[in-house]
Scaffold this active site. Structure first.
Site, short mmCIF file in Angstrom:
data_model
loop_
_atom_site.label_atom_id
_atom_site.label_comp_id
_atom_site.label_asym_id
_atom_site.label_seq_id
_atom_site.Cartn_x
_atom_site.Cartn_y
_atom_site.Cartn_z
N ILE A 169 50.97 28.60 31.40
CA ILE A 169 49.60 29.06 31.57
C ILE A 169 48.85 28.11 32.49
O ILE A 169 48.93 26.89 32.34
CB ILE A 169 48.88 29.20 30.21
CG1 ILE A 169 47.40 29.57 30.39
CG2 ILE A 169 49.03 27.94 29.38
CD1 ILE A 169 46.66 29.88 29.10
N THR A 170 48.14 28.67 33.46
CA THR A 170 47.30 27.87 34.34
C THR A 170 45.87 27.88 33.81
O THR A 170 45.43 28.84 33.19
CB THR A 170 47.31 28.41 35.79
OG1 THR A 170 46.66 29.68 35.82
CG2 THR A 170 48.74 28.56 36.30
N GLY A 171 45.16 26.79 34.06
CA GLY A 171 43.77 26.71 33.61
C GLY A 171 43.60 26.80 32.11
O GLY A 171 42.74 27.54 31.63
N TYR A 194 34.05 35.97 45.66
CA TYR A 194 34.68 36.00 44.33
C TYR A 194 35.27 37.38 44.05
O TYR A 194 36.40 37.50 43.57
CB TYR A 194 33.65 35.63 43.26
CG TYR A 194 34.24 35.60 41.86
CD1 TYR A 194 35.18 34.63 41.52
CD2 TYR A 194 33.86 36.53 40.90
CE1 TYR A 194 35.72 34.59 40.24
CE2 TYR A 194 34.39 36.50 39.63
CZ TYR A 194 35.32 35.53 39.30
OH TYR A 194 35.87 35.51 38.04
N GLY A 254 37.35 27.36 28.42
CA GLY A 254 37.04 28.78 28.35
C GLY A 254 38.13 29.63 27.72
O GLY A 254 38.74 29.26 26.72
#
Length: 285
Positions: free
Chosen positions: A10-12, A166, A16
């Site tokens: 998993i990235t990030g 974005y 959050g």
């Protein structure tokens, strides 16, 4: 599928929805490899997971604003010698002014699209070792903000607009998912994307100062709690209901038709070519 003993990258994962997702997947028995920009935050999360009784995660440093860092991280992951059951491309960034990476790319596009595109391609051999492996890309309903990728000014050199850049990066996530699913159609690997809802505790914080407070307010219509925001990611990583489902875009754990420009195969093919050329990597499929 049961995640007991499964290897999930998993990235990030340290803030959050990534943090909430990592804890939930570990609680289901997954062994996590955490790809983090901050090794210190990764170590803290690993400690949190083991304290809760989960398998000890592996922490790999990765700065998604650097293609060299992405390549190094992928090499370290492959060197583990473990097949990858699930790759969750979760990390993302939103900037209020134009920034460029060390590679000379507009940062929003580079972090949100170029980096996961390259990472996924480099890790694909280990993913393909597992029948039923899953690739999950966190996109966003922010692709509603735009109507195309803006190929004539992909890096916003002619003017930067926060929501446009974005939105295009999130559109790229969906187009990438669509193309990769088609390329993997003959393999027992699925790839899907999702809209999670932004989480105000992390998105936009890297801008600093007043901006770090304004961006969350501007994006408030997309906000959810981390728990709600993580639900669809967790669902796509683990649910038997989506075994064999590929190339779809999910909202609230249900497949939803994204905007027409996110279903444009010609644009998806063009984006694929541009991205391969930009990152200097050709997919093996």
């Amino acid at each position: 599928m049961t995640l007991q003993g499964k290897h999930v990258l998993i990235t990030g994962p340290t803030a959050g929805i990534g943090h909430t997702t990592a804890l939930a997947l570990a609680a289901q028995g997954a062994t996590l490899t955490l790809l983090c920009r901050s090794p210190e935050k990764g170590a803290a999360l690993a400690g949190e997971i083991t304290a809760a009784g989960g398998a000890a995660p592996i922490v790999v440093e990765m700065d998604m604003a650097s293609l060299a860092s992405v390549r190094q991280a992928a090499q370290e992951c492959l060197a583990l010698g473990r097949p990858i059951d699930v790759l969750l491309n979760n990390a993302g960034v939103v900037n209020t002014s134009r920034r460029t990476t060390v590679d000379g790319f507009e940062e929003t596009l580079a972090v949100n699209h170029f980096a996961p595109f390259l990472l996924t391609g480099l890790l694909l051999p280990a993913i393909q070792e597992v029948p039923g492996a899953r690739i999950v890309n966190v996109a966003s309903a922010a692709h509603h903000f735009v109507r195309d990728m803006g190929f004539d000014d992909l890096h916003a050199e002619q003017g930067y607009k926060t929501f446009r850049e974005y939105g295009r990066s999130k559109l790229a996530n969906i187009l990438f998912t669509r193309s990769l699913a088609q390329r993997l159609a003959d393999y027992p690997v699925t790839v899907n994307s999702l809209h999670p809802g932004a989480v105000s505790t992390s998105l936009g914080k890297q801008n600093g100062g007043l901006v770090s407070r304004v961006v969350p307010l501007l994006l408030k219509p997309f906000f959810r709690s981390p728990e709600k925001g993580a639900q669809t990611s967790i669902y796509l990583c683990s649910s038997d209901e989506v075994a064999g489902v590929s190339g779809e875009y999910f909202v609230d754990c249900k497949p939803v038709r994204p905007k027409p420009w996110a279903r444009d195969d010609e644009a998806a093919a063009r984006l694929w070519r541009v991205t391969e050329e930009s990152v200097g990597f050709q997919y093996p499929v």
